[in-house]
Write a protein that holds these residues in place. Structure first.
Motif, PDB file in Angstrom:
ATOM      1  N   PHE A 183      28.363  45.323  34.729  1.00 23.20           N
ATOM      2  CA  PHE A 183      28.157  44.437  33.583  1.00 23.20           C
ATOM      3  C   PHE A 183      28.987  44.918  32.390  1.00 23.20           C
ATOM      4  O   PHE A 183      29.672  44.145  31.743  1.00 23.20           O
ATOM      5  N   ARG A 184      28.927  46.211  32.126  1.00 21.86           N
ATOM      6  CA  ARG A 184      29.639  46.753  30.964  1.00 21.86           C
ATOM      7  C   ARG A 184      31.152  46.714  31.160  1.00 21.86           C
ATOM      8  O   ARG A 184      31.900  46.491  30.211  1.00 21.86           O
ATOM      9  N   LEU A 185      31.604  46.927  32.382  1.00 19.89           N
ATOM     10  CA  LEU A 185      33.041  46.820  32.639  1.00 19.89           C
ATOM     11  C   LEU A 185      33.509  45.390  32.406  1.00 19.89           C
ATOM     12  O   LEU A 185      34.564  45.156  31.811  1.00 19.89           O
ATOM     13  N   GLY A 186      32.734  44.426  32.857  1.00 20.11           N
ATOM     14  CA  GLY A 186      33.063  43.020  32.620  1.00 20.11           C
ATOM     15  C   GLY A 186      32.980  42.663  31.149  1.00 20.11           C
ATOM     16  O   GLY A 186      33.802  41.904  30.628  1.00 20.11           O
ATOM     17  N   PHE A 187      32.000  43.213  30.459  1.00 20.61           N
ATOM     18  CA  PHE A 187      31.822  42.963  29.029  1.00 20.61           C
ATOM     19  C   PHE A 187      33.045  43.439  28.246  1.00 20.61           C
ATOM     20  O   PHE A 187      33.480  42.795  27.301  1.00 20.61           O
ATOM     21  N   ALA A 188      33.610  44.555  28.653  1.00 23.88           N
ATOM     22  CA  ALA A 188      34.787  45.112  27.968  1.00 23.88           C
ATOM     23  C   ALA A 188      35.960  44.136  27.996  1.00 23.88           C
ATOM     24  O   ALA A 188      36.764  44.096  27.060  1.00 23.88           O
ATOM     25  N   LYS A 189      36.044  43.331  29.028  1.00 26.74           N
ATOM     26  CA  LYS A 189      37.146  42.366  29.147  1.00 26.74           C
ATOM     27  C   LYS A 189      37.093  41.302  28.055  1.00 26.74           C
ATOM     28  O   LYS A 189      38.107  40.716  27.722  1.00 26.74           O
ATOM     29  N   LYS A 190      35.916  41.080  27.472  1.00 28.88           N
ATOM     30  CA  LYS A 190      35.779  40.134  26.358  1.00 28.88           C
ATOM     31  C   LYS A 190      36.512  40.626  25.118  1.00 28.88           C
ATOM     32  O   LYS A 190      36.737  39.882  24.182  1.00 28.88           O
ATOM     33  N   PHE A 191      36.844  41.924  25.104  1.00 32.49           N
ATOM     34  CA  PHE A 191      37.490  42.525  23.938  1.00 32.49           C
ATOM     35  C   PHE A 191      38.949  42.887  24.214  1.00 32.49           C
ATOM     36  O   PHE A 191      39.516  43.747  23.564  1.00 32.49           O
ATOM     37  N   GLY A 192      39.522  42.250  25.231  1.00 30.04           N
ATOM     38  CA  GLY A 192      40.939  42.441  25.500  1.00 30.04           C
ATOM     39  C   GLY A 192      41.270  43.517  26.513  1.00 30.04           C
ATOM     40  O   GLY A 192      42.444  43.792  26.753  1.00 30.04           O
ATOM     41  N   ILE A 193      40.285  44.145  27.096  1.00 27.36           N
ATOM     42  CA  ILE A 193      40.551  45.123  28.148  1.00 27.36           C
ATOM     43  C   ILE A 193      41.028  44.331  29.369  1.00 27.36           C
ATOM     44  O   ILE A 193      40.342  43.433  29.834  1.00 27.36           O
ATOM     45  N   THR A 194      42.193  44.643  29.854  1.00 28.12           N
ATOM     46  CA  THR A 194      42.782  43.836  30.920  1.00 28.12           C
ATOM     47  C   THR A 194      42.440  44.324  32.317  1.00 28.12           C
ATOM     48  O   THR A 194      42.480  43.560  33.265  1.00 28.12           O
ATOM     49  N   ASP A 195      42.088  45.601  32.436  1.00 23.87           N
ATOM     50  CA  ASP A 195      41.806  46.134  33.759  1.00 23.87           C
ATOM     51  C   ASP A 195      40.784  47.254  33.643  1.00 23.87           C
ATOM     52  O   ASP A 195      40.800  48.020  32.685  1.00 23.87           O
ATOM     53  N   THR A 196      39.914  47.323  34.623  1.00 21.91           N
ATOM     54  CA  THR A 196      38.923  48.391  34.650  1.00 21.91           C
ATOM     55  C   THR A 196      38.905  49.015  36.041  1.00 21.91           C
ATOM     56  O   THR A 196      39.212  48.347  37.033  1.00 21.91           O
ATOM     57  N   ILE A 197      38.561  50.277  36.085  1.00 29.14           N
ATOM     58  CA  ILE A 197      38.443  50.998  37.351  1.00 29.14           C
ATOM     59  C   ILE A 197      37.142  51.780  37.301  1.00 29.14           C
ATOM     60  O   ILE A 197      36.922  52.569  36.381  1.00 29.14           O
ATOM     61  N   ARG A 198      36.290  51.554  38.277  1.00 32.01           N
ATOM     62  CA  ARG A 198      35.035  52.295  38.350  1.00 32.01           C
ATOM     63  C   ARG A 198      35.327  53.755  38.683  1.00 32.01           C
ATOM     64  O   ARG A 198      36.148  54.054  39.538  1.00 32.01           O
ATOM     65  N   SER A 199      34.616  54.647  38.021  1.00 35.16           N
ATOM     66  CA  SER A 199      34.856  56.071  38.246  1.00 35.16           C
ATOM     67  C   SER A 199      34.418  56.522  39.636  1.00 35.16           C
ATOM     68  O   SER A 199      34.883  57.551  40.124  1.00 35.16           O
ATOM     69  N   ASP A 200      33.556  55.753  40.288  1.00 34.16           N
ATOM     70  CA  ASP A 200      33.140  56.117  41.635  1.00 34.16           C
ATOM     71  C   ASP A 200      34.032  55.498  42.717  1.00 34.16           C
ATOM     72  O   ASP A 200      33.779  55.671  43.903  1.00 34.16           O
ATOM     73  N   ASP A 201      35.085  54.829  42.302  1.00 31.60           N
ATOM     74  CA  ASP A 201      36.054  54.271  43.251  1.00 31.60           C
ATOM     75  C   ASP A 201      36.820  55.436  43.881  1.00 31.60           C
ATOM     76  O   ASP A 201      37.440  56.229  43.161  1.00 31.60           O
ATOM     77  N   PRO A 202      36.795  55.570  45.203  1.00 29.11           N
ATOM     78  CA  PRO A 202      37.487  56.693  45.834  1.00 29.11           C
ATOM     79  C   PRO A 202      38.997  56.691  45.583  1.00 29.11           C
ATOM     80  O   PRO A 202      39.646  57.723  45.681  1.00 29.11           O
TER      81      PRO A 202
END
Length: 153
Positions: free
Chosen positions: A4-23
């Motif tokens: 939810f928070r990663l998606g929320f960040a996109k509302k503020f111009g964040i273009t890409d997110t990577i989860r820290s638990d992504d191997p």
């Protein structure tokens, strides 16, 4: 690691997110930074694993900013050669100074920064326990406001 928070960040111009638990997080970051790593890694949790990961992901000469406070007496093992060879700056921040707080209030008051966009939930004062419980879970919330019923609307 909150979708939810990663998606929320996109509302503020964040273009890409990577989860820290992504191997593949490390490889993805290297691919997006021409194999250098990030300039600044902000650690907003008290997790020592997050601090360690930030040290791995920051570029040579980069900075690790620590905003999350680990629990009292927590210890971590740190490979100091990484810090030295990469010339990393590690900067903790425990609390804002009075000057910083007053500047933040000024920017909010002038409308330079719109914090209303961060508020996802409002609770009446009588529902404070519910609000704190909701904030602790953090599943679909960013900032929660507790107020009296006269100012809820």
């Amino acid at each position: 690691m909150n979708d939810f928070r990663l998606g929320f960040a996109k509302k503020f111009g964040i273009t890409d997110t990577i989860r820290s638990d992504d191997p593949d997080a490390h490889q993805k970051i290297l691919a997006k930074t021409q194999n250098r790593g990030v300039d600044i890694a902000m650690v907003s949790t008290g997790s020592v694993n997050a601090i360690s990961q930030a040290i791995d992901l920051v570029r040579k000469g980069g900075t690790v900013m620590m905003f999350g406070v680990p629990t009292k007496d927590v210890k971590m093992s740190l490979e100091m050669s990484k810090v030295y060879s990469k010339e990393i700056t590690i900067t903790p921040s425990y609390a804002a100074s009075e000057t910083d707080t007053n500047e933040a209030f000024r920017l909010i008051e002038q409308g330079t920064i719109n914090v209303k966009k961060l508020i996802t939930h409002k609770f009446d004062l009588v529902d404070s326990a519910k609000a704190l419980d909701y904030a602790h879970q953090g599943n679909d919330s960013m900032k929660i406001i507790i107020t009296n019923s006269e100012t809820l609307n």
